[in-house]
Design an enzyme around this catalytic site. Structure first.
Site, PDB file in Angstrom:
ATOM      1  CG  HIS A  29     -31.584  18.158  19.673  1.00 47.37           C
ATOM      2  ND1 HIS A  29     -30.990  18.697  18.810  1.00 47.37           N
ATOM      3  CD2 HIS A  29     -32.564  17.514  19.351  1.00 47.37           C
ATOM      4  CE1 HIS A  29     -31.152  17.776  17.592  1.00 47.37           C
ATOM      5  NE2 HIS A  29     -32.269  17.434  18.131  1.00 47.37           N
ATOM      6  CB  SER A  62     -18.689  -1.909   4.185  1.00 44.87           C
ATOM      7  OG  SER A  62     -20.084  -1.785   4.699  1.00 44.87           O
ATOM      8  N   GLY A 116     -29.461   5.737   9.227  1.00 45.30           N
ATOM      9  CA  GLY A 116     -30.502   6.865   9.051  1.00 45.30           C
ATOM     10  C   GLY A 116     -31.399   6.679   9.894  1.00 45.30           C
ATOM     11  CB  SER A 121     -25.497   3.574  12.053  1.00 46.39           C
ATOM     12  OG  SER A 121     -25.540   4.860  11.274  1.00 46.39           O
ATOM     13  CB  SER A 122     -22.005   7.753  12.040  1.00 46.98           C
ATOM     14  OG  SER A 122     -22.643   8.474  12.943  1.00 46.98           O
ATOM     15  CG  ASP A 166     -25.242   9.614  18.839  1.00 45.33           C
ATOM     16  OD1 ASP A 166     -25.927   9.794  19.847  1.00 45.33           O
ATOM     17  OD2 ASP A 166     -25.352  10.119  17.988  1.00 45.33           O
ATOM     18  CE1 TYR A 215     -28.049  16.958  16.583  1.00 41.48           C
ATOM     19  CE2 TYR A 215     -26.020  18.233  15.864  1.00 41.48           C
ATOM     20  CZ  TYR A 215     -26.676  17.300  16.749  1.00 41.48           C
ATOM     21  OH  TYR A 215     -26.024  16.843  17.938  1.00 41.48           O
TER      22      TYR A 215
HETATM   23  C1  GLA Z   1     -27.763  13.132  17.557  1.00 41.00           C
HETATM   24  C2  GLA Z   1     -26.382  13.525  18.037  1.00 41.00           C
HETATM   25  C3  GLA Z   1     -26.187  13.591  19.194  1.00 41.00           C
HETATM   26  C4  GLA Z   1     -27.301  14.298  19.946  1.00 41.00           C
HETATM   27  C5  GLA Z   1     -28.941  13.801  19.497  1.00 41.00           C
HETATM   28  C6  GLA Z   1     -29.749  14.685  19.700  1.00 41.00           C
HETATM   29  O1  GLA Z   1     -28.023  11.817  17.737  1.00 41.00           O
HETATM   30  O2  GLA Z   1     -25.216  12.622  17.444  1.00 41.00           O
HETATM   31  O3  GLA Z   1     -25.118  14.243  19.578  1.00 41.00           O
HETATM   32  O4  GLA Z   1     -27.309  15.769  19.920  1.00 41.00           O
HETATM   33  O5  GLA Z   1     -28.922  13.910  17.872  1.00 41.00           O
HETATM   34  O6  GLA Z   1     -29.947  14.521  21.303  1.00 41.00           O
END
Ligand code: GLA
Length: 368
Positions: A29, A62, A116, A121-122, A166, A215
């Site tokens: 975060h 898929s 999940g 994965s996305s 990510d 989130y």
């Molecule tokens: C998810 C979000 C990231 C990051 C993390 C927490 O994975 O996609 O951008 O904020 O949570 O570190």
């Protein structure tokens, strides 16, 4: 063979591309607060096989996503969200239209990145698709541009207010060295793990979603706290000013700020510890990070806390923590290399027995 980037004409017959999932070692975060992160690629990858078409039709099947290996079909330019896995595909073509012209395509997606599980994965799907489109239509996009587009797909189309970690990890990370990323400047460096240390990733089986409310709420709290403190991002709160800054904020904003500021420092300390081969100190920082996510950022769950406690009692484990966005997902642990496989099996079986979780080892992979 070279041609104008993105003039819409296919530049290849069939292409294949892929991208990995990631596990974040530390720095949670912090990315949407302009801070530091330290992900590493998973061995599990998402693969795309893509054949350009002469019209504007998109047809994607898929093996894993969607009921019975569902197929999604649409015309470029008519992307509409339907809250399924296909939104990641539509999101990619939707944002790509701002910077490039492509034709339609047929694609097949195959992935062993668990969905999940807080393992991105996305992002693996978005980056793998963008890589395939880059190759098929000869698009002049570097790896950072790919990551930036993938994040836009997620923020602007899917509606998940995620940071850039990510997508940068899917685009740049490798499985044997961690990716130390400054999410504000997008400067990055590879940080090798000491040979004596191995990463363990255990999926709790409790599903995590970034598009869920928790989130977005944390993100809004951080933005609120930054505005009250008069900084553009929480990255700008110096650790020396932390206690004074927190004291001016109403609950729970002070705790949120304390997590972000101390977590940024822990990433820097972890990079320093790994660089000098100090596995024990890295493990200690993992444990501190978990406590901060649990108590100050409040993104853990009771069962995840118990998984961390279980992991810490297993021989050969130096540290363990919740990884990813939280509210479910996976834990990451740092283990002695020689004991990692046995330790991962022990953690999984204890989590199954005493917590009744459908836990499973993602790294190193073990049979269920
Ligand atoms: C998810 C979000 C990231 C990051 C993390 C927490 O994975 O996609 O951008 O904020 O949570 O570190």
């Amino acid at each position: 063979m070279t041609s104008l980037a993105g003039d819409g004409a296919p530049k290849a017959e069939s292409v294949r591309a892929d991208a990995p999932g990631r596990v974040n070692l530390i720095g949670e975060h912090t990315d949407y607060n302009g801070g530091f992160v330290l992900p590493i690629a998973l061995p599990q990858r998402t693969r795309v096989e893509l054949l350009p078409r002469r019209d504007r039709r998109v047809r994607v099947s898929s093996a894993q996503y969607g009921a019975a290996g569902g197929t999604v079909t649409y015309e470029l330019g008519s992307e509409r969200r339907d809250n399924t896995w296909a939104d990641y595909i539509r999101g990619v073509t939707h944002v790509l239209a701002d910077v490039a012209v492509i034709a339609g395509f047929d694609a097949h997606i195959d992935s062993d990145v668990p969905a999940g599980a807080g393992l991105a994965s996305s992002a693996a799907l978005e980056v793998a698709l963008l890589r395939a489109l880059r190759a098929a239509f000869d698009l002049k996009l570097d790896d950072i541009a790919v990551a930036t587009l993938a994040r836009r797909a997620e923020n602007e189309f899917v509606g998940a207010p995620v940071g850039i970690m990510d997508q940068m990890a899917a685009s740049l990370a490798s499985t044997d060295t961690a990716l130390f990323l400054d999410t504000r400047s997008l400067e990055w460096a590879y940080v090798p793990l000491p040979a004596s240390a191995a990463v363990i990733v255990i999926d709790s089986g409790l599903s995590h979603r970034n598009a869920g409310g928790g989130y977005g709420q944390r993100r809004a709290e951080c933005a609120d706290a930054a505005a009250r403190l008069g900084v553009s991002e929480l990255r700008d709160v110096a650790i020396e000013d932390l206690e004074r800054a927190c004291a001016t904020l109403p609950s729970p904003l002070g705790r949120r700020v304390r997590h972000v500021v101390t977590e940024n420092q822990r990433v820097l300390d972890t990079v320093a510890a790994l660089t000098r081969g100090d596995v024990r100190e890295t493990g200690r920082l993992f444990v501190e990070s978990h406590a901060s996510m649990r108590d100050d950022f409040e993104v853990s769950l009771r069962q995840i806390d118990e998984m961390v406690t279980i992991a810490m009692a297993v021989e050969g484990i130096h540290g363990a923590r919740l990884t990813g966005g939280g509210f479910g997902g996976s834990i990451v642990a740092l283990a002695d290399t020689a004991l990692a496989a046995v330790a991962a099996r022990a953690i999984v079986s204890k989590c199954r027995e005493s917590l009744a979780l459908a836990a499973r080892a993602i790294v190193p992979p073990t049979s269920p």
